[in-house]
Every structure is written in C-alpha cells, then in structure tokens.
Write an enzyme that holds these catalytic residues in place. Sequence first.
Site, short mmCIF file in Angstrom:
data_model
loop_
_atom_site.label_atom_id
_atom_site.label_comp_id
_atom_site.label_asym_id
_atom_site.label_seq_id
_atom_site.Cartn_x
_atom_site.Cartn_y
_atom_site.Cartn_z
N GLU A 62 52.87 -38.20 -10.39
CA GLU A 62 52.27 -39.30 -11.13
C GLU A 62 50.76 -39.10 -11.04
O GLU A 62 50.22 -38.94 -9.93
CB GLU A 62 52.66 -40.64 -10.49
CG GLU A 62 52.12 -41.79 -11.29
CD GLU A 62 52.46 -43.16 -10.70
OE1 GLU A 62 53.20 -43.24 -9.72
OE2 GLU A 62 51.93 -44.14 -11.26
N LYS A 119 49.13 -41.50 -1.29
CA LYS A 119 47.95 -41.47 -2.15
C LYS A 119 47.16 -42.77 -2.06
O LYS A 119 45.94 -42.76 -2.16
CB LYS A 119 48.38 -41.21 -3.61
CG LYS A 119 48.71 -39.76 -3.87
CD LYS A 119 49.06 -39.52 -5.33
CE LYS A 119 50.52 -39.77 -5.59
NZ LYS A 119 50.98 -39.33 -6.91
N ARG A 163 61.05 -35.34 2.82
CA ARG A 163 59.62 -35.17 2.52
C ARG A 163 58.90 -34.60 3.73
O ARG A 163 59.40 -34.65 4.85
CB ARG A 163 59.00 -36.49 2.06
CG ARG A 163 58.97 -37.58 3.09
CD ARG A 163 58.12 -38.78 2.62
NE ARG A 163 58.34 -39.14 1.23
CZ ARG A 163 57.37 -39.26 0.31
NH1 ARG A 163 56.12 -39.07 0.62
NH2 ARG A 163 57.65 -39.62 -0.91
#
Length: 555
Positions: free
Chosen positions: A35, A272, A262
């Site tokens: 994104e 982020k 992850r």
Amino acid sequence: MTDPAEKPSHFIREKIAADLEAGKHSTIKTRFPPEPNGYLHIGHAKSICLNFGMALEFGGTCNLRYDDTNPVKEDQEYVDAIAEDVRWLGFDWPGEPCYASDYFENMYAFAVELIEKGLAYVCTLTPEEFKDYRGVPTRPGKESPHRNRPVAENLDLFSRMRGGEFPDGAYVLRAKIDMASPNLHLRDPAIYRIRHATHHRTGDAWCLYPIYDFAHCLEDALERVTHSLCTLEFEVHRPLYDWILQNVTLPKPLPEQTEFARLNITYTVMSKRKLLTLVQENHVSGWDDPRMPTLVGMRRRGFTPAAIRAFCERVGVTKFNSLTDYALLEFCVREDLNAVAERRMAVLNPLKIVIENYPEDDEETFEAVNNPEDESAGTRQVPFSRELYIEREDFMEDPPRKFFRLGPGREVRLRAACYITCTGVIKDADGNITELRCTFDPDSRGGGTPDGRKVKGTLHWVSARHAVPAEVRLYDRLFTEPEPDGIDGKDFREFLNPESLRTVTGYLEPSLAEFAPGAPVQFERIGYFTADPDTRPGAPVFNRTATLRDGWKGK
Ligand code: ATP
Ligand code: MG
C-alpha cells in the site's frame, strides 16, 4: 532459471513445485502488493524476496502492484520510492507496475454482479450497530434489517452511492454470507464504503472505495496471479478471499492464498505508522535516516542488496511468528562487505606522533593492499611523512603485558609502512597526552621484517599533512530494548537510544576523499563505512554501516 533443488526448501517452494508438477498451472505468477502509504522496510524485503524470488526460481513472473484502495493515506512520493526500492533490491516486474485503482471499474461491476445474484446488499447500520449485530465467534450474530432488501433497491442505492448522493458512512455494501459463521470475517462483511476523498491517481472520479478484503482477491484474479502470498494475520480472511472469487465470473484457475510468518526484528519497530511518527516528530532525520529499518535508510547506512537478500534467505519462510535478532542482519552485512569492501585507513580519535628520525620535508608513499579477500581489487599508494595520526586508544602510557599496541619503549608495525618505537610522551599543563615522539626503523620500510624480529601489534595510521578531515557519523541501534513495542504498556518512543548517533571528525587517507556515496569501505580495524549523500568535494561525510564485530552490550 536456477535449480530449485539448490536452496534450502520451505513449504511455499514445495507447494509451488507440487502445483506445477500436478499441472495445476503451466507457469506461476506472484505479486508484491504494497500500500503506498509509507516507505518499504526490511519486513517488506522478506515479502519481496519471497514473491520475486519464487517467480524467478520457477520461471514465472511477479507483478509490482500498488494496493491503493484507501485514498486518504496514499501518496505519489511513496509510489516512486517503492519502485526504486524493489529495483534496488535487485528485482524487476514485467511492464508497468499495476495499481488496484486501475480495477475500480471492474470491482464495481463485480459488486453489481453480487447484488444481482442476491449475494450483496446495501446496509445503513451505524458502525456501532454493525459491530453489535456481528457479535462474537461463540454465538451467532444478528441479521441486519436490510439483509433482505430487494435486488432492484440494492442496485439503485449502490449506483446512487457511486453518484455521490450520500455522505461518508451513510451506507455500506455488504456481502451476504453467513451471520452464524464462527469466522467473523464471513458475517456479512462490508465490501464497499463511501469516502469523499481525492485519490492520488483517480482524483475525484470515485467517492466509493472497495474494502481491502474485497479488492485484494479480485486484483489477484484479474492479474491471473496463481500464488497469492501474504502474512499470517490474513489466514482467517482466506475463506472470504475464496468466497468472493467463487461467486463472481472469473477465468480459472483462481488464485490461491498462502500465508507465511511476517518478519520481526529486535531493537526496531516495523509498522509504517510508527515509522511515520518517528519521522514526523523528528526523532530521525527522515524515512532515509540510516537508523531506520526502511530500505532507503539501510541503503544510506551502507547495507547492500546482497546482504539483505542473504538475510531474508537465512530467516527462511515458516508458519510461526518469531523474533529475529538484529545481530543476524548485521552478520549478513559484514559477511557481504568483508568480501566486497575495499580497505582504507582512517583515524577517528587522533593522537599525533612525530617520527624524529624522519626528515622534516620528506615524504614517500607505501603500497597497500585494497582487499585481502579479493586480489583483483589491487593496491593503492598511501602517503607517509614525519607527522602521523594514530588512534588514541592504540597507545597506553602504562600498558598491561597483554596490550600489544604502542607504549613507551614499545615497537609496533604501522600497516603497510614500517616499524616504529615510542621514545617520548608529550603532555599539556593538565597532564593530557598531546603527542608522541617515535623513531622508525628504515630497514622495515614497506613491511619488511628486519633481522627477522617480530612485533605483535599492527596499527592503522594516516599522514597528518595529507589527511582529509571528514564528518563521520557513528550509528547504533535505534532502540535500547529488543522489543520496544508494548513494554508495560509504555510508548515505544520511551526506548529510543539516545546514543544511536554520535558524530566525530575523522582523518582519512586521501584516496577516501574520492569515494562516491554508496561505495562500501572498511576503515581498517574500525568498521564498515559508506559515504553519505551529504558528501561534498573536499568535505566528505561517512556513515558507519557496521562495526567489525558484534559489540552490542545492551543497556
Ligand atoms: P505495515 O504494518 O508495516 O504498515 P503492511 O502489511 O500494512 O505493513 P503493506 O504495504 O500492506 O504493508 O505490505 C505489502 C506486503 O508486504 C504485504 O504482502 C505484506 O504482507 C508484506 N509485509 C509487510 N510487512 C511485512 C513483514 N514484517 N514481514 C513480511 N512481510 C511483510
Ligand atoms: Mg497494510
């Protein structure tokens, strides 16, 4: 195409190999779907290496796709940076990058198809009611009063939602699945919401945006992705992923989602949102601050793409969430730099020495090896003169027996130059050592061993007259705690390491003045460094990439 058998295997590699073997697909396609709401970090690198790596290994392709379905946080700056970072890591995609926003029209049509099939409805419950009706996994939820709205009415409302007639939040479109499912994601999830916001690519063309879960699987299907690899938290979303794809008209075979753990690393934060906070509050100089776990930060720090790829390979691909030691990343960086970085001499904490038996106006050069690990790197000439700098830590006035460096009356080798013996110590009025007096043995010039005698210590040095002063930025870990997130409910910013950046003036051998930003170098006996983009002719700036050994002692 490399031979998959050469690499240590993991379940995703095995699944792809088995799918190809069984004839499920003739070729594979993966995608990396960031994104564009921030810069990529080392966690993304794991996903990039996996997605692009699998495609390369099996002769398929991997798309770079911007998952830009949320107009509020996305920005062109991030779009550009992401493409650059993926390329920097050593990967490429076929043609232009893809954008979820390119499929807005298709997605809208799929939503209409669901409505027409009686599989989606427009709902006016407030967010609170929505949550309340959905309930908890152990008890069935409650059906929305709008669940059985007639198809024609749904179609009408949905098209008016698109037309901009209603404010944000007035209506959502929901998939009609199963309000009794133990999986909350299947309890009539929202798939479209109204959001009057300007999108970084589609501008004001839309005020209706698809929810991630609806959009993502359709993006995969439209791009004919075969293996959609994502992180473990999406495992519970998989039934929804499959439900949507099975209920609209799409070419077969459909993409299949597979989840992996992850990457989490000690001494940093990886979301982020938190990284953006560090930037906005000036705890760091920007997304590319060399202490950041971002790829732009690591690049500026001097980490190489090869080191990051090797790190991702070592971390492996599993189904279990775990925490990886930051030291492993540094290990991979050192391993790569040891092979590729040229050696140079630089003194970061200078102590002047005067070689009394070396003529005042003379100078000469010595040949020094650029990289003992790589003969092809050749040699260079290093200037030598009567006054030199050595590292202050390399001298002790009253050294213990095991201190193999310089002390009064002791002899050491100067790297690539000659043997020197300390003959005097000069101090200021406060008793601080300001200078050493030494003599050199002319027979030891160029690294010879006069009368076969051995000295234990070898020091690095620079000629004072020739040295180039430089700003040297000594970076350390950004946080003092291995897991700065969520300690006793405290904010991660409380654990920022106040010593994560120390700046000193270093004295460099002249050849370092010409190092371009990004070129790695080992300052002998000190560490790996790289010139910073702030470097100017005559005013070099170097960043410490890594120390030579793991010296982290914690707090
Ligand atoms: P963040 O939580 O940092 O904002 P994100 O998952 O929201 O990350 P995306 O831009 O959606 O960021 O991620 C793009 C891809 O990278 C996704 O497929 C995601 O699963 C993957 N990814 C993100 N973070 C990690 C990580 N720490 N380890 C492995 N893959 C990751
Ligand atoms: Mg995300």
